[in-house]
Scaffold this active site. Structure first.
Site, PDB file in Angstrom:
ATOM      1  N   THR A  62      -5.069  10.875   9.506  1.00 33.73           N
ATOM      2  CA  THR A  62      -4.712   9.530   9.055  1.00 33.73           C
ATOM      3  C   THR A  62      -5.494   9.167   7.810  1.00 33.73           C
ATOM      4  O   THR A  62      -6.170  10.018   7.199  1.00 33.73           O
ATOM      5  CB  THR A  62      -4.883   8.503  10.206  1.00 33.73           C
ATOM      6  OG1 THR A  62      -4.335   7.250   9.803  1.00 33.73           O
ATOM      7  CG2 THR A  62      -6.346   8.319  10.599  1.00 33.73           C
ATOM      8  N   LYS A  66      -4.308  12.179   4.454  1.00 36.95           N
ATOM      9  CA  LYS A  66      -2.983  12.790   4.645  1.00 36.95           C
ATOM     10  C   LYS A  66      -2.554  13.666   3.469  1.00 36.95           C
ATOM     11  O   LYS A  66      -1.788  14.600   3.649  1.00 36.95           O
ATOM     12  CB  LYS A  66      -1.930  11.701   4.868  1.00 36.95           C
ATOM     13  CG  LYS A  66      -1.991  11.092   6.250  1.00 36.95           C
ATOM     14  CD  LYS A  66      -0.844  10.123   6.462  1.00 36.95           C
ATOM     15  CE  LYS A  66      -0.892   9.575   7.867  1.00 36.95           C
ATOM     16  NZ  LYS A  66       0.189   8.646   8.139  1.00 36.95           N
TER      17      LYS A  66
HETATM   18  P1  NAP Z   1      -2.725   5.752   2.310  1.00 35.16           P
HETATM   19  O1  NAP Z   1      -2.270   7.159   2.142  1.00 35.16           O
HETATM   20  O2  NAP Z   1      -4.162   5.428   2.112  1.00 35.16           O
HETATM   21  O3  NAP Z   1      -1.837   4.868   1.284  1.00 35.16           O
HETATM   22  C1  NAP Z   1      -2.012   3.477   1.180  1.00 35.16           C
HETATM   23  C2  NAP Z   1      -1.107   2.927   0.087  1.00 35.16           C
HETATM   24  O4  NAP Z   1      -1.290   1.510   0.077  1.00 35.16           O
HETATM   25  C3  NAP Z   1      -1.446   3.419  -1.319  1.00 35.16           C
HETATM   26  O5  NAP Z   1      -0.270   3.465  -2.086  1.00 35.16           O
HETATM   27  C4  NAP Z   1      -2.382   2.314  -1.832  1.00 35.16           C
HETATM   28  O6  NAP Z   1      -2.356   2.162  -3.226  1.00 35.16           O
HETATM   29  C5  NAP Z   1      -1.721   1.086  -1.222  1.00 35.16           C
HETATM   30  N1  NAP Z   1      -2.680  -0.011  -1.100  1.00 35.16           N
HETATM   31  C6  NAP Z   1      -3.877   0.003  -0.481  1.00 35.16           C
HETATM   32  N2  NAP Z   1      -4.460  -1.217  -0.573  1.00 35.16           N
HETATM   33  C7  NAP Z   1      -3.603  -2.001  -1.284  1.00 35.16           C
HETATM   34  C8  NAP Z   1      -3.646  -3.343  -1.731  1.00 35.16           C
HETATM   35  N3  NAP Z   1      -4.704  -4.144  -1.468  1.00 35.16           N
HETATM   36  N4  NAP Z   1      -2.594  -3.822  -2.428  1.00 35.16           N
HETATM   37  C9  NAP Z   1      -1.530  -3.024  -2.711  1.00 35.16           C
HETATM   38  N5  NAP Z   1      -1.438  -1.735  -2.335  1.00 35.16           N
HETATM   39  C10 NAP Z   1      -2.461  -1.225  -1.618  1.00 35.16           C
HETATM   40  O7  NAP Z   1      -2.335   5.195   3.749  1.00 35.16           O
HETATM   41  P2  NAP Z   1      -1.092   5.619   4.683  1.00 35.16           P
HETATM   42  O8  NAP Z   1      -1.488   6.741   5.549  1.00 35.16           O
HETATM   43  O9  NAP Z   1       0.092   5.760   3.816  1.00 35.16           O
HETATM   44  O10 NAP Z   1      -0.976   4.335   5.632  1.00 35.16           O
HETATM   45  C11 NAP Z   1      -0.530   3.092   5.135  1.00 35.16           C
HETATM   46  C12 NAP Z   1      -0.327   2.115   6.289  1.00 35.16           C
HETATM   47  O11 NAP Z   1       0.707   2.571   7.132  1.00 35.16           O
HETATM   48  C13 NAP Z   1      -1.560   1.945   7.176  1.00 35.16           C
HETATM   49  O12 NAP Z   1      -1.641   0.598   7.593  1.00 35.16           O
HETATM   50  C14 NAP Z   1      -1.257   2.828   8.371  1.00 35.16           C
HETATM   51  O13 NAP Z   1      -1.891   2.402   9.566  1.00 35.16           O
HETATM   52  C15 NAP Z   1       0.239   2.633   8.471  1.00 35.16           C
HETATM   53  N6  NAP Z   1       0.908   3.778   9.125  1.00 35.16           N
HETATM   54  C16 NAP Z   1       1.563   3.559  10.271  1.00 35.16           C
HETATM   55  C17 NAP Z   1       2.235   4.595  10.878  1.00 35.16           C
HETATM   56  C18 NAP Z   1       2.988   4.347  12.145  1.00 35.16           C
HETATM   57  O14 NAP Z   1       3.340   5.321  12.805  1.00 35.16           O
HETATM   58  N7  NAP Z   1       3.271   3.113  12.492  1.00 35.16           N
HETATM   59  C19 NAP Z   1       2.226   5.870  10.326  1.00 35.16           C
HETATM   60  C20 NAP Z   1       1.539   6.054   9.138  1.00 35.16           C
HETATM   61  C21 NAP Z   1       0.863   5.003   8.540  1.00 35.16           C
HETATM   62  P3  NAP Z   1      -3.479   2.773  -4.207  1.00 35.16           P
HETATM   63  O15 NAP Z   1      -3.067   4.198  -4.414  1.00 35.16           O
HETATM   64  O16 NAP Z   1      -3.352   1.930  -5.421  1.00 35.16           O
HETATM   65  O17 NAP Z   1      -4.793   2.634  -3.493  1.00 35.16           O
END
Ligand code: NAP
Length: 275
Positions: A62, A66
Protein backbone atom coordinates in the site's frame (compact mmCIF):
# COMPACT_ATOMS: atom_id res chain seq x y z
CA UNK A 1 2.35 -24.32 11.14
CA UNK A 2 0.49 -21.16 10.18
CA UNK A 3 1.38 -19.72 6.77
CA UNK A 4 2.58 -16.13 6.66
CA UNK A 5 1.08 -13.13 4.85
CA UNK A 6 1.28 -9.39 5.42
CA UNK A 7 0.88 -5.82 4.30
CA UNK A 8 3.84 -3.59 3.38
CA UNK A 9 3.36 0.16 3.76
CA UNK A 10 4.61 3.02 5.88
CA UNK A 11 1.63 4.02 8.04
CA UNK A 12 -0.66 1.13 8.72
CA UNK A 13 -2.31 1.98 12.03
CA UNK A 14 -5.74 2.34 10.37
CA UNK A 15 -5.53 -0.79 8.22
CA UNK A 16 -8.30 -3.36 8.43
CA UNK A 17 -6.60 -5.78 6.02
CA UNK A 18 -5.74 -8.27 8.84
CA UNK A 19 -9.44 -8.54 9.78
CA UNK A 20 -10.52 -8.91 6.13
CA UNK A 21 -7.94 -11.58 5.36
CA UNK A 22 -8.59 -13.51 8.55
CA UNK A 23 -12.29 -13.66 7.58
CA UNK A 24 -11.27 -15.04 4.16
CA UNK A 25 -8.81 -17.51 5.76
CA UNK A 26 -11.65 -18.77 7.96
CA UNK A 27 -14.00 -19.12 4.98
CA UNK A 28 -11.31 -20.98 3.02
CA UNK A 29 -10.17 -23.15 5.96
CA UNK A 30 -6.57 -21.88 5.73
CA UNK A 31 -4.45 -21.73 8.90
CA UNK A 32 -2.60 -18.45 8.38
CA UNK A 33 -1.56 -15.18 9.96
CA UNK A 34 -1.54 -11.74 8.29
CA UNK A 35 0.69 -9.06 9.81
CA UNK A 36 1.12 -5.33 9.28
CA UNK A 37 4.72 -4.51 8.30
CA UNK A 38 5.49 -0.80 8.53
CA UNK A 39 8.77 -0.27 6.68
CA UNK A 40 10.82 2.76 5.70
CA UNK A 41 11.55 3.15 1.99
CA UNK A 42 15.21 2.35 2.62
CA UNK A 43 14.16 -1.02 4.08
CA UNK A 44 11.65 -2.10 1.47
CA UNK A 45 14.08 -4.49 -0.26
CA UNK A 46 15.19 -5.97 3.07
CA UNK A 47 11.54 -6.47 4.04
CA UNK A 48 10.83 -8.29 0.75
CA UNK A 49 13.89 -10.50 1.21
CA UNK A 50 12.86 -11.15 4.81
CA UNK A 51 9.38 -12.25 3.80
CA UNK A 52 10.90 -14.53 1.14
CA UNK A 53 13.36 -16.00 3.65
CA UNK A 54 10.57 -16.63 6.16
CA UNK A 55 8.57 -18.56 3.58
CA UNK A 56 5.71 -16.05 3.30
CA UNK A 57 3.03 -17.01 0.78
CA UNK A 58 1.87 -13.51 -0.12
CA UNK A 59 1.83 -9.84 0.71
CA UNK A 60 -0.14 -6.74 -0.10
CA UNK A 61 1.45 -3.39 -0.82
CA UNK A 62 0.00 0.00 0.00
CA UNK A 63 0.90 3.72 0.16
CA UNK A 64 3.58 4.74 -0.73
CA UNK A 65 5.16 1.63 -2.29
CA UNK A 66 2.78 0.45 -5.02
CA UNK A 67 4.94 1.86 -7.77
CA UNK A 68 8.40 1.92 -6.17
CA UNK A 69 8.27 -1.79 -5.25
CA UNK A 70 8.01 -2.81 -8.91
CA UNK A 71 11.71 -2.58 -9.67
CA UNK A 72 12.56 -4.85 -6.70
CA UNK A 73 10.37 -7.79 -7.72
CA UNK A 74 11.55 -10.83 -9.68
CA UNK A 75 8.70 -10.55 -12.17
CA UNK A 76 5.39 -8.82 -12.82
CA UNK A 77 2.08 -10.14 -14.07
CA UNK A 78 0.96 -8.70 -17.38
CA UNK A 79 -1.80 -6.84 -15.50
CA UNK A 80 0.64 -5.15 -13.08
CA UNK A 81 2.97 -4.23 -15.95
CA UNK A 82 0.20 -2.65 -18.00
CA UNK A 83 -1.26 -0.75 -15.04
CA UNK A 84 2.12 0.34 -13.69
CA UNK A 85 1.44 -0.48 -10.05
CA UNK A 86 1.56 -3.49 -7.71
CA UNK A 87 -0.68 -4.09 -4.70
CA UNK A 88 -0.16 -7.85 -4.34
CA UNK A 89 3.00 -9.96 -4.18
CA UNK A 90 3.01 -13.73 -4.59
CA UNK A 91 6.04 -15.59 -3.21
CA UNK A 92 6.54 -18.74 -5.24
CA UNK A 93 9.63 -20.89 -5.93
CA UNK A 94 11.85 -18.32 -4.20
CA UNK A 95 10.56 -15.56 -6.47
CA UNK A 96 8.51 -12.49 -5.64
CA UNK A 97 5.90 -11.87 -8.34
CA UNK A 98 4.03 -8.55 -8.47
CA UNK A 99 0.37 -8.37 -9.44
CA UNK A 100 -2.48 -5.87 -9.23
CA UNK A 101 -5.89 -6.71 -7.74
CA UNK A 102 -7.08 -3.08 -7.35
CA UNK A 103 -8.35 -3.35 -10.93
CA UNK A 104 -10.50 -6.40 -10.11
CA UNK A 105 -11.60 -4.85 -6.81
CA UNK A 106 -12.71 -1.68 -8.58
CA UNK A 107 -14.53 -3.69 -11.26
CA UNK A 108 -16.36 -5.81 -8.67
CA UNK A 109 -17.38 -2.69 -6.71
CA UNK A 110 -18.83 -1.08 -9.86
CA UNK A 111 -20.81 -4.27 -10.55
CA UNK A 112 -22.13 -4.40 -7.00
CA UNK A 113 -23.34 -0.79 -7.12
CA UNK A 114 -24.55 -1.02 -10.72
CA UNK A 115 -22.25 1.72 -12.04
CA UNK A 116 -21.61 1.57 -15.77
CA UNK A 117 -18.65 3.60 -17.05
CA UNK A 118 -19.04 2.85 -20.79
CA UNK A 119 -19.37 6.06 -22.82
CA UNK A 120 -19.45 8.09 -19.59
CA UNK A 121 -17.57 11.26 -18.87
CA UNK A 122 -15.41 10.30 -15.86
CA UNK A 123 -13.20 12.49 -13.67
CA UNK A 124 -10.38 10.80 -11.70
CA UNK A 125 -8.72 12.73 -8.87
CA UNK A 126 -5.06 11.73 -8.39
CA UNK A 127 -2.60 9.68 -10.37
CA UNK A 128 -1.06 7.34 -7.81
CA UNK A 129 -1.06 3.54 -7.65
CA UNK A 130 -4.83 3.18 -7.19
CA UNK A 131 -5.69 5.78 -9.84
CA UNK A 132 -3.59 3.92 -12.40
CA UNK A 133 -5.67 0.75 -11.92
CA UNK A 134 -8.91 2.77 -12.10
CA UNK A 135 -7.81 4.56 -15.30
CA UNK A 136 -6.76 1.27 -16.89
CA UNK A 137 -10.22 -0.14 -16.11
CA UNK A 138 -11.91 2.96 -17.59
CA UNK A 139 -9.85 2.65 -20.79
CA UNK A 140 -10.57 -1.10 -21.09
CA UNK A 141 -14.27 -0.46 -20.62
CA UNK A 142 -14.58 2.37 -23.11
CA UNK A 143 -15.30 5.36 -20.94
CA UNK A 144 -16.21 8.20 -23.28
CA UNK A 145 -13.91 10.75 -21.70
CA UNK A 146 -11.46 10.64 -18.79
CA UNK A 147 -10.25 13.74 -16.94
CA UNK A 148 -7.29 13.16 -14.67
CA UNK A 149 -6.96 15.90 -12.04
CA UNK A 150 -3.56 16.22 -10.36
CA UNK A 151 -1.39 18.65 -8.43
CA UNK A 152 1.49 18.41 -10.88
CA UNK A 153 0.67 17.68 -14.53
CA UNK A 154 4.28 16.79 -15.34
CA UNK A 155 3.93 13.67 -13.13
CA UNK A 156 1.26 12.14 -15.36
CA UNK A 157 2.83 9.70 -17.73
CA UNK A 158 0.27 7.46 -19.37
CA UNK A 159 2.29 4.30 -19.94
CA UNK A 160 -0.61 3.00 -22.02
CA UNK A 161 -2.01 4.83 -25.03
CA UNK A 162 -5.72 5.59 -24.68
CA UNK A 163 -8.08 3.69 -26.96
CA UNK A 164 -8.97 5.84 -29.96
CA UNK A 165 -12.53 6.32 -28.71
CA UNK A 166 -11.55 7.64 -25.27
CA UNK A 167 -10.46 11.25 -24.88
CA UNK A 168 -8.05 11.78 -21.97
CA UNK A 169 -7.48 15.26 -20.51
CA UNK A 170 -5.06 16.13 -17.74
CA UNK A 171 -5.99 19.08 -15.55
CA UNK A 172 -4.30 20.73 -12.56
CA UNK A 173 -6.39 20.99 -9.35
CA UNK A 174 -5.72 24.72 -9.51
CA UNK A 175 -7.46 24.95 -12.94
CA UNK A 176 -10.43 22.69 -12.37
CA UNK A 177 -13.17 25.07 -11.25
CA UNK A 178 -15.32 24.30 -14.29
CA UNK A 179 -15.12 20.53 -14.52
CA UNK A 180 -18.26 18.46 -14.76
CA UNK A 181 -19.28 15.03 -16.04
CA UNK A 182 -21.12 11.83 -15.12
CA UNK A 183 -18.90 10.05 -12.58
CA UNK A 184 -16.18 11.45 -10.29
CA UNK A 185 -13.73 9.16 -8.46
CA UNK A 186 -11.46 10.28 -5.62
CA UNK A 187 -8.19 8.34 -5.85
CA UNK A 188 -6.27 10.69 -3.54
CA UNK A 189 -5.90 10.07 0.22
CA UNK A 190 -7.43 13.50 0.98
CA UNK A 191 -10.10 13.02 3.66
CA UNK A 192 -8.71 9.72 4.91
CA UNK A 193 -8.36 9.13 8.67
CA UNK A 194 -6.95 10.99 10.61
CA UNK A 195 -7.43 13.99 8.25
CA UNK A 196 -11.18 13.55 8.05
CA UNK A 197 -13.14 16.66 7.12
CA UNK A 198 -10.82 17.53 4.21
CA UNK A 199 -11.97 17.14 0.63
CA UNK A 200 -9.90 17.24 -2.57
CA UNK A 201 -12.41 19.66 -4.19
CA UNK A 202 -14.77 22.41 -3.03
CA UNK A 203 -18.27 21.02 -2.35
CA UNK A 204 -20.01 22.63 -5.33
CA UNK A 205 -17.58 21.11 -7.83
CA UNK A 206 -19.23 17.72 -7.38
CA UNK A 207 -22.82 18.82 -7.96
CA UNK A 208 -22.91 18.20 -11.71
CA UNK A 209 -22.00 14.50 -11.36
CA UNK A 210 -24.60 11.76 -10.90
CA UNK A 211 -22.19 9.37 -9.16
CA UNK A 212 -19.28 10.00 -6.77
CA UNK A 213 -16.93 7.20 -5.72
CA UNK A 214 -14.28 7.59 -3.02
CA UNK A 215 -11.68 4.82 -2.78
CA UNK A 216 -11.23 5.78 0.87
CA UNK A 217 -13.05 3.47 3.33
CA UNK A 218 -12.02 5.07 6.63
CA UNK A 219 -14.16 7.04 7.34
CA UNK A 220 -17.01 5.29 5.51
CA UNK A 221 -18.35 8.69 4.50
CA UNK A 222 -15.61 11.20 3.68
CA UNK A 223 -16.30 14.93 3.38
CA UNK A 224 -16.09 14.43 -0.43
CA UNK A 225 -18.85 11.78 -0.32
CA UNK A 226 -20.94 13.77 2.12
CA UNK A 227 -20.80 16.82 -0.19
CA UNK A 228 -21.78 14.59 -3.13
CA UNK A 229 -24.65 12.88 -1.30
CA UNK A 230 -26.03 16.20 -0.05
CA UNK A 231 -26.07 17.45 -3.66
CA UNK A 232 -28.08 14.47 -4.87
CA UNK A 233 -25.26 12.23 -6.22
CA UNK A 234 -25.12 8.49 -5.71
CA UNK A 235 -22.19 8.17 -3.25
CA UNK A 236 -20.11 5.00 -2.94
CA UNK A 237 -17.16 4.46 -0.58
CA UNK A 238 -14.13 2.20 -1.05
CA UNK A 239 -14.98 -0.56 1.43
CA UNK A 240 -16.44 -3.00 -1.08
CA UNK A 241 -13.45 -2.47 -3.39
CA UNK A 242 -11.12 -3.14 -0.46
CA UNK A 243 -12.82 -6.46 0.31
CA UNK A 244 -13.02 -7.43 -3.38
CA UNK A 245 -9.33 -6.68 -4.04
CA UNK A 246 -8.46 -8.78 -0.96
CA UNK A 247 -10.58 -11.64 -2.37
CA UNK A 248 -8.71 -11.37 -5.68
CA UNK A 249 -5.38 -11.51 -3.78
CA UNK A 250 -6.54 -14.68 -1.97
CA UNK A 251 -7.35 -16.20 -5.37
CA UNK A 252 -3.82 -15.48 -6.58
CA UNK A 253 -2.11 -16.69 -3.40
CA UNK A 254 -4.16 -19.83 -2.84
CA UNK A 255 -5.49 -20.86 -6.26
CA UNK A 256 -9.11 -20.64 -5.05
CA UNK A 257 -12.20 -19.03 -6.54
CA UNK A 258 -14.18 -16.65 -4.33
CA UNK A 259 -17.67 -15.74 -5.48
CA UNK A 260 -19.68 -12.56 -4.86
CA UNK A 261 -21.70 -14.17 -2.04
CA UNK A 262 -18.51 -14.83 -0.06
CA UNK A 263 -17.25 -11.30 -0.76
CA UNK A 264 -20.62 -10.03 0.46
CA UNK A 265 -20.31 -12.03 3.72
CA UNK A 266 -16.88 -10.59 4.45
CA UNK A 267 -18.03 -7.10 3.44
CA UNK A 268 -20.98 -7.26 5.87
CA UNK A 269 -18.75 -8.44 8.72
CA UNK A 270 -16.17 -5.70 8.09
CA UNK A 271 -18.85 -3.05 7.64
CA UNK A 272 -20.13 -3.96 11.10
CA UNK A 273 -16.64 -3.64 12.58
CA UNK A 274 -16.17 -0.17 11.02
CA UNK A 275 -19.74 0.93 11.64
P1 NAP B 1 -0.53 6.98 -3.83
O1 NAP B 1 0.08 6.03 -4.80
O2 NAP B 1 0.32 7.58 -2.78
O3 NAP B 1 -1.19 8.16 -4.72
C1 NAP B 1 -1.85 9.25 -4.12
C2 NAP B 1 -2.29 10.24 -5.19
O4 NAP B 1 -3.01 11.28 -4.52
C3 NAP B 1 -1.14 10.91 -5.93
O5 NAP B 1 -1.55 11.21 -7.24
C4 NAP B 1 -0.94 12.20 -5.12
O6 NAP B 1 -0.42 13.27 -5.87
C5 NAP B 1 -2.39 12.54 -4.78
N1 NAP B 1 -2.46 13.39 -3.60
C6 NAP B 1 -1.93 13.15 -2.38
N2 NAP B 1 -2.23 14.17 -1.54
C7 NAP B 1 -2.95 15.08 -2.27
C8 NAP B 1 -3.52 16.34 -1.98
N3 NAP B 1 -3.41 16.90 -0.75
N4 NAP B 1 -4.19 16.98 -2.95
C9 NAP B 1 -4.29 16.44 -4.19
N5 NAP B 1 -3.76 15.25 -4.54
C10 NAP B 1 -3.09 14.57 -3.59
O7 NAP B 1 -1.77 6.32 -3.09
P2 NAP B 1 -2.77 5.17 -3.62
O8 NAP B 1 -2.23 3.85 -3.27
O9 NAP B 1 -3.08 5.47 -5.03
O10 NAP B 1 -4.04 5.40 -2.67
C11 NAP B 1 -4.85 6.55 -2.81
C12 NAP B 1 -6.09 6.41 -1.92
O11 NAP B 1 -6.88 5.34 -2.37
C13 NAP B 1 -5.77 6.13 -0.45
O12 NAP B 1 -6.70 6.80 0.36
C14 NAP B 1 -5.98 4.63 -0.33
O13 NAP B 1 -6.35 4.21 0.97
C15 NAP B 1 -7.14 4.45 -1.29
N6 NAP B 1 -7.19 3.08 -1.85
C16 NAP B 1 -8.28 2.34 -1.59
C17 NAP B 1 -8.38 1.08 -2.13
C18 NAP B 1 -9.60 0.26 -1.86
O14 NAP B 1 -9.55 -0.94 -2.11
N7 NAP B 1 -10.68 0.84 -1.40
C19 NAP B 1 -7.37 0.56 -2.92
C20 NAP B 1 -6.27 1.36 -3.17
C21 NAP B 1 -6.17 2.63 -2.62
P3 NAP B 1 1.13 13.70 -5.85
O15 NAP B 1 1.80 12.76 -6.81
O16 NAP B 1 1.09 15.11 -6.31
O17 NAP B 1 1.60 13.52 -4.43
Amino acid sequence: MKTLYGLLGNRLGHSISPQIHSLFFNLLGIDACYHLFEVRSTELVAALDGLKALGAVGANVTIPYKVSIMEHLDSLSQQAGVIGSVNTVIFRNESAIGDNTDYKGFETMLQRYDIDTANKDVTVLGFGGAAKAVIRYLLDNEAGKIRIVVRDKSKVNLAFPPAAETQVDIIAFSDCCEINGDIIINCTPVGMYPNTGQSPLPADFVSSYHTAVDLIYNPLETAFLQDARQRGCKAVNGLYMLVAQAAAAQELWNGVTIDMSEIEKVYNAVHQILG
